[in-house]
Design an enzyme around this catalytic site. Structure first.
Site, PDB file in Angstrom:
ATOM      1  N   ASP A  55      72.620  63.409  43.742  1.00 14.77           N
ATOM      2  CA  ASP A  55      74.050  63.239  43.513  1.00 14.77           C
ATOM      3  C   ASP A  55      74.392  63.569  42.076  1.00 14.77           C
ATOM      4  OD1 ASP A  55      74.514  62.294  46.127  1.00 14.77           O
ATOM      5  OD2 ASP A  55      73.868  60.275  45.536  1.00 14.77           O
ATOM      6  N   PHE A  68      79.173  50.316  51.239  1.00 15.18           N
ATOM      7  CA  PHE A  68      78.136  51.350  51.112  1.00 15.18           C
ATOM      8  C   PHE A  68      78.273  52.367  52.244  1.00 15.18           C
ATOM      9  CE2 PHE A  68      73.239  51.933  50.564  1.00 15.18           C
ATOM     10  CZ  PHE A  68      73.466  53.121  49.880  1.00 15.18           C
ATOM     11  N   GLU A  93      61.942  51.307  50.901  1.00 18.26           N
ATOM     12  CA  GLU A  93      62.533  51.940  49.723  1.00 18.26           C
ATOM     13  C   GLU A  93      62.957  50.877  48.720  1.00 18.26           C
ATOM     14  OE1 GLU A  93      65.488  55.366  49.744  1.00 18.26           O
ATOM     15  OE2 GLU A  93      66.766  53.736  49.005  1.00 18.26           O
ATOM     16  N   SER A 106      57.721  51.710  56.336  1.00 17.50           N
ATOM     17  CA  SER A 106      57.772  52.066  54.919  1.00 17.50           C
ATOM     18  C   SER A 106      59.012  51.424  54.326  1.00 17.50           C
ATOM     19  CB  SER A 106      57.796  53.591  54.738  1.00 17.50           C
ATOM     20  OG  SER A 106      58.851  54.178  55.484  1.00 17.50           O
ATOM     21  N   HIS A 134      61.742  53.294  58.381  1.00 15.51           N
ATOM     22  CA  HIS A 134      61.841  53.229  56.924  1.00 15.51           C
ATOM     23  C   HIS A 134      62.969  52.271  56.560  1.00 15.51           C
ATOM     24  CE1 HIS A 134      61.305  54.684  52.816  1.00 15.51           C
ATOM     25  NE2 HIS A 134      62.614  54.820  52.705  1.00 15.51           N
TER      26      HIS A 134
END
Length: 289
Positions: free
Chosen positions: A101, A211, A9, A7, A260
Site C-alpha cells: 500500500d 477494517f 500473521e 499459520s 491462516h
C-alpha cells in the site's frame, strides 16, 4: 477429521507496550506449532526495520518458521533485493511478496524510479535468487483496483506463473465467498490446494467492521445484527468464537487443508478456535536427570 495445518500473521510493534503484547501472543500460539507465521510490512514501508527485527527475533526465540512481508513500495529494486538478502543471511527462507500500500495521502500506488512496478516483477526477481519460498496475496472478493473478479483470478494465475508457491487470501466472513473463489481459480487452471484462506477472528466487531469496510470485504447483514445483539447481551466473545469456529469447520469440511489466522497480535480467540478445530499444543519433552 484430522486437525488442519495452521499459520498466523502478526504485525511489528511500534511501542514498548505493543512489544510486550506481541511477545505474549507469540508465546501463547507458538506451542500450536504452525506451518509458518508471517510478519506484516507497514504502508509505505514504514515498519521496514521493525518488521526485520520482529521476524528475526520470533524465529530465533521461538524456533518458528517466519515469513517476512516484502513490498515494492518506496525502494529501488536493488534496495528491495538487499532487504531480501538480509533475510536470507538471517536464515529466513520464506517471504510474502506484495505490491504494498502507498503511504497515507499518496493516493494510488506509483512505482519508485528503478523500483519494482508490480508484485509480478518482485515475485520473479525473488524466484531468481533461488533462496525463498514465496507466498503472495489473493482476493476472494474483487480487489478495489480490479475491473472485475475475472481480473483478480487472472492476476493470481500470473503470480503463480511468476514463481509464487502459495497464496493467502484476504479475510472474508462466509465460507461460500472462499468456495466460489476456489471454484473460479480451479476453472482457470490454478491448483486450489495452493490457496490458503485468510481467517480473521473477530476480537471486537466495531473495529473489524471498520477494517472490512476499508478493505472492501462484504459484511453480511446477519453477522452485523448478531454482533449488535451479542454486544447488548454481553455475549460478543462467545459469538465471535462460535462464528469463527463454524467458518473454519465448514471450510475444512469442503476439503480446505490449511488456514491462516490474522491474529491482530491477540492470542486468546485464535487459540480457542484452534483448540475447537482439534489443534493441540505440542510440548517438548524435557530431559529428566
Amino acid at each position: 477429521m484430522p486437525a488442519p495445518r495452521i499459520s498466523f500473521e502478526f504485525f511489528p510493534p511500534k511501542t514498548l507496550e505493543a512489544s510486550f503484547r506481541l511477545w505474549e501472543t507469540v508465546r501463547m500460539l507458538a506451542p500450536l506449532r504452525p506451518d509458518f507465521v508471517s510478519v506484516t510490512y507497514g504502508a509505505g514501508g514504514t515498519t521496514r526495520q521493525l518488521t526485520h527485527e520482529a521476524v528475526t527475533t520470533i524465529g530465533r526465540e521461538f524456533t518458528l518458521n517466519v515469513a517476512a512481508h516484502l513490498t515494492c513500495v518506496d525502494a529501488t529494486r536493488a534496495e528491495t533485493l538487499a532487504i531480501a538478502e538480509s533475510y536470507a543471511a538471517a536464515g529466513v527462507t520464506e517471504l510474502v511478496a506484495l505490491r504494498g500500500d502507498p503511504p497515507k495521502g499518496q493516493g494510488g500506488f506509483a512505482a519508485r524510479p528503478e523500483g519494482f512496478a508490480s508484485s509480478l516483477e518482485l515475485i520473479a526477481a525473488l524466484k531468481d535468487t533461488g533462496k525463498f519460498k514465496i507466498r503472495v496475496g489473493a482476493y476472494p472478493e474483487r480487489h478495489p483496483e480490479a475491473r472485475d473478479e475475472a481480473a483478480d483470478i487472472d492476476w493470481l494465475k500470473q503470480k503463480f506463473e511468476a514463481g509464487a508457491d502459495s497464496a493467502i487470501t484476504q479475510f472474508f466472513f462466509e465460507a461460500e465467498t472462499f468456495l466460489r473463489f476456489r471454484d473460479r481459480a480451479e476453472k482457470a487452471g490454478i491448483d486450489a490446494a495452493r490457496i490458503i484462506p485468510g481467517i480473521i477472528p473477530i476480537e471486537g466487531w466495531a473495529g473489524i467492521r471498520r477494517f472490512a469496510q476499508a478493505t472492501g470485504a462484504t459484511i453480511p447483514g446477519w453477522l452485523d445484527e448478531a454482533f449488535v445483539k451479542a454486544g447488548r447481551d454481553g455475549h460478543e466473545q462467545l459469538l465471535a468464537t462460535a462464528v469463527c469456529t463454524e467458518l473454519c469447520d465448514t471450510l475444512l469440511g469442503e476439503g480446505v487443508p490449511a488456514l491462516h489466522f490474522y491474529t491482530l497480535n491477540k492470542a486468546h480467540l485464535t487459540r480457542d478456535v484452534c483448540f475447537a478445530l482439534g489443534v493441540k499444543p505440542q510440548v517438548a519433552l524435557q530431559n529428566v536427570a
